[in-house]
Design a protein around this motif. Structure first.
Motif: not given
Lengths: 411, 458
Positions: B30-32, B34, B72, B136, B326, B329-330, B333-334, B383-385
């Motif tokens: 994986y990478d960022s 996802r 990343t 990173t 961040s 991001a909160r 989920p995605s 939410d990618l789900r």
């Protein structure tokens, strides 16, 4: 009490059998938390294990992807998974720094509990569990040896230290009780308590392991009986305050015992650094002058994991002449000493590498004394600094916050 | 991949460096973005010769090879979409030397970006490109993606600092290209061709990079505006007044509210946009430029203006910008982070279009980014789900790209085309140019073994 522990053990074994068939995993309940990891890689820049191995499987991001793979049915609870999950200092820096707010350590604990249920865990944990169940401490000594550190001091009347009741109970912890290298810490503490006329007692052989090593390994169910026993013993002493010098004992007492036992704890729980500062502020003791440059290493379980950052520093600053300098990383961002999370017994070389990085941060401060508030951190750092002897033209001493305070009191 | 191929590689490179455990492959798949693609085998290399050996073998047996740094990336550059070998570059992380006279640093590809900067700092120098992941990310990855950062307007991006490269070609040859001189016109500029080629032309193993002296002084400022067009007007006027700022960042209302929800630092939730501006250089110049910036913002009716008086205050001003991603991001989920980039003069139009697209698809999109260089980061919170919402996200992204090109912009300012934007490349690149790019790829990599599946649709 013997039977209580044993019965819990059998219960647990029975349960383990039935659940391992269905593999009812705790991590399955954590779908949303797991999915919140964006794989941004921030944790790679701070995880002590990753930085010293460059192995993604040991990084929080990698571990989370593995846990997700378990949840999605791509892998089971395998030996390889177990090896990766247990290679962790549990310093918790990843949780603090995660931009997406993933509760990383909570997930790691859940998966450890699953691994225990599925009998996929490092063998060394069996010895540990065995020791604690047989002797109520993490060594192979019997629990009668709890006060050996004190008995070896000449002219000591043990009745002065173990009393039927007292205002304060000092919970020494397994390492300081049994490891001769750490004896100086409880010895310093009882000396200071005497000087301050504190009505205190030790628990002696009634002190049982706080359960932290089991809890952090995923063996939560074994800890309830230990917690219950310890709480009852302190209540019997009619104490108002419980003191610990070990940050992990402190964390467990303060943040785990009530939820583990369902019992409201009727006394205050303080780490020794907090209590000693109270004594100074109340002028029960008056630190003398020490002209020395010191730096303070935050133990993970006291600082980041329990929120105690300021009191140990204030205590150091209460000693006239002490110049406190901070390391490159401190407080919430403080790097781990390398001694956390059983990593020392699982991978000693890796633990030493992490300790060496922290030793470098200490050396950079040009401090003469590196002070901490944890017997484990102090041992790990002292060993690492010794190996770095050639790097500096001065000698850096490692001391516990109680030891440096005692030195200032004795002049 | 055939078992015998893996056995050969183990023999050639070393048992412990060739890894096939499923658990390890999951961690390196994986990478960022996802997205997830597993390699057949992982090889941890420590020198160019090993890479050459691997590539020669892979070329002979037509096995895909995908280099991987710190993963990343935000376009899928290091994902082994066709399986094969994932080449781990992390152990080649030495910073070999800093040349303070020629203002150069030489480093292996796996060196961490911030470590290169730190090495330069010891000599009063710095490495200007500062991508968000610099703590990173590896320099090899930065070069492959031509990474940008916050200081683009004044200091440029990665390509502006790469002097020379050591490369391993897909056919196994090790070459050195470029020059460590300021000027060089000897032959085709292969360095610039490889920078930003996303690991499709060659594997970067070593780089000599340019450095600059650390500016003596800096001033940080914050300005609030009731709407985006006033903020953009200020950006335009600052540049028109002859001030090239080191950073010129903006946050939109959605982003400001996400930060407030998360950190509660007292930002004004009602404002349309916030600008964060930093100028650097000699003290006198910094003071004069800060004054110009202040006047321009006031003229554009900023509702609030702050000039940081100390380092602590500077940190405080910047804390909102640092927390932008961040905080977003909160929310869900995605987080899908794009990097559509337009000329500075068209920012308002793009932001307005993004807001319109968000309403059209019922999506939550926060936008922040580098207003100074027109590089925006529309961030879709989702939410990618949820497959249905995923489809809407796809459509919204496409709309954003179409609009970006319409405004004379580019699909990607700093993240790369990679996997995720490959299907949009022809929106920007003409058929003939596309064909030429494919031919260049073929010249370097006749068997299409190096990072296949990226840039071009297969």
């Amino acid at each position: 009490m013997e039977t209580k522990i044993n019965s819990i053990k059998t219960q647990h074994n029975k349960k383990a059998k039935s659940t391992s068939q269905t593999r009812a995993a705790r991590v399955f309940l954590k779908g949303d938390d797991l999915f919140a990891c964006s794989r941004c890689g921030t944790c790679l820049s701070i995880c002590p294990i990753y930085k010293n191995t460059l192995n993604e499987g040991f990084a929080p991001r990698g571990k989370l992807s593995l846990i997700e793979a378990v949840v999605n049915g791509k892998i089971g609870f395998t030996d390889k998974l177990s090896e990766k999950i247990y290679t962790c200092t549990m310093c918790n820096l990843c949780t603090t720094e995660c931009p997406s707010g993933v509760k990383v350590s909570e997930l790691f604990r859940a998966v450890r509990e699953d691994l225990i249920e599925n009998s996929k865990y490092p063998e060394v944990l069996d010895y540990l569990k065995d020791k604690i169940e047989k002797a109520y401490n993490i060594t192979f000594d019997t629990n009668q040896g709890r006060l050996d550190w004190l008995k070896q001091v000449p002219d000591t009347d043990i009745n002065d230290y173990v009393k039927p009741t007292a205002d304060v109970v000092y919970f020494v912890g397994c390492v300081s009780s049994f490891s001769p290298r750490s004896f100086s810490i409880p010895r310093a503490i009882v000396k200071i308590l005497k000087k301050a006329d504190v009505d205190f007692t030790l628990l002696g052989e009634d002190e049982w392991c706080c359960g932290f090593p089991l809890l952090s390994s995923g063996m939560k169910e074994e800890v309830g009986a230990l917690a219950m026993h310890n709480i009852e013993k302190v209540i019997e002493k009619k104490a108002k305050i419980l003191l610990t010098s070990c940050p992990s004992c402190f964390h467990t007492w303060k943040h785990e015992y009530e939820s583990l036992t369902g019992k409201k704890i009727p006394f205050e729980i303080l780490h020794i650094s907090q209590y000693l500062l109270n004594l100074v502020n109340a002028e029960k003791i008056k630190p003398g002058k020490l002209d020395v440059r010191v730096t303070y290493h935050d133990p993970c379980d006291l600082g980041r994991n329990s929120g105690v950052f300021e009191q140990p520093r204030q205590l150091l600053k209460s000693i006239p002449g002490v110049e406190l300098v901070e390391m490159q990383t401190s407080k919430k961002q403080a790097n781990c000493c390398g001694g956390g999370g059983n990593i020392e017994s699982l991978n000693q070389a890796l633990s030493a590498k992490i300790a060496d990085s922290r030793a470098g941060e200490i050396i950079d401060t040009k401090a003469e004394i590196a002070v901490s508030a944890c017997q484990q951190c102090e041992r790990t750092l002292a060993t690492a600094l010794k190996k770095r002897k050639g790097d500096t033209d001065y000698k850096i001493k490692v001391m516990d916050v109680s030891e440096i305070l005692l030195e200032s009191l004795e002049g | 991949m055939k078992e015998e191929h893996i056995e050969y590689l183990k023999e050639a490179i070393g048992q412990e460096r060739v890894i096939t455990d499923l658990e390890d492959k999951i961690c390196l798949g994986y990478d960022s973005t996802r997205l997830e693609y597993m390699p057949d085998v992982i090889i941890r290399v420590e020198n160019s010769c090993q890479i050459s050996q691997v590539l020669k073998f892979a070329n002979e047996y037509k096995i895909p090879v995908t280099p991987r740094g710190a993963a990343t990336g935000l376009s899928g550059g290091c994902l082994p979409v066709h399986g094969g070998i994932s080449l781990i570059m992390l152990e080649m992380n030495k910073i070999l030397n800093v040349n303070e006279v020629d203002l150069l640093v030489e480093a292996e590809a796996g060196a961490i970006t911030i470590d290169i900067d730190k090495a330069a700092n010891k000599y009063g120098l710095f490495y200007p490109p500062d991508p968000g992941s610099l703590k990173t990310s590896t320099i090899g990855g930065n070069i492959a993606e031509n990474a940008g950062g916050l200081r683009g307007l004044k200091y440029g991006v990665t390509k502006d600092y790469v002097n020379s490269l050591e490369l391993v070609l897909p056919t196994g040859e090790i070459i050195n290209t470029g020059a460590i001189t300021v000027k060089s016109v000897s032959g085709y500029n292969l360095v610039d061709l490889v920078v930003g080629s996303e690991g499709t032309l060659a594997i970067v193993t070593k780089a000599t990079l340019g450095l600059l002296p650390v500016p003596k002084a800096r001033a940080s400022m914050l300005a609030n505006f009731t709407d985006m067009s006033l903020a953009a007007g200020s950006v335009r006027d600052i540049v028109a007044a002859g001030v090239i700022t080191a950073t010129l960042e903006f946050l939109d209302n959605v982003t400001i509210n996400a930060i407030e929800d998360y950190l509660n630092v007292g930002l004004d939730r009602t404002i349309g946009a916030m600008l964060l501006i930093e100028v650097d250089g000699y003290q006198g110049a910094v003071d004069a430029e800060a004054e110009i910036v202040k006047n321009v913002c006031k003229k554009n009716n900023c509702t609030d203006f702050h000039l940081a008086k100390s380092d602590e205050e500077r940190d405080r001003l910047w804390s909102a910008r640092r927390a932008a991603l961040s905080s977003l991001a909160r929310v869900r989920p995605s987080t899908i982070l794009e990097d559509a980039t337009v000329p500075r003069s068209r920012i308002v139009e793009l932001v307005e279009a993004i807001n319109h697209i968000a309403v059209k698809y019922g999506l939550n999109i926060g936008t922040f980014g580098h207003a100074g260089d027109g590089n925006l980061h529309p961030t879709i919170l989702t939410d990618l789900r949820n497959k249905e919402e995923g489809k809407k996200v796809e459509k919204a992204i496409e709309d954003i790209f179409v609009k970006t090109i319409e405004l004379g912009g580019t699909l990607s300012g700093e993240h790369g085309i990679g996997l995720t934007k490959a299907k949009f490349l022809k929106l920007e690149v003409s058929e003939d140019a596309y064909k030429l790019m494919k031919n260049i790829k073929k010249t370097f990599d006749p068997n299409n073994i190096l990072n296949p599946g990226k840039l071009f649709l297969s």
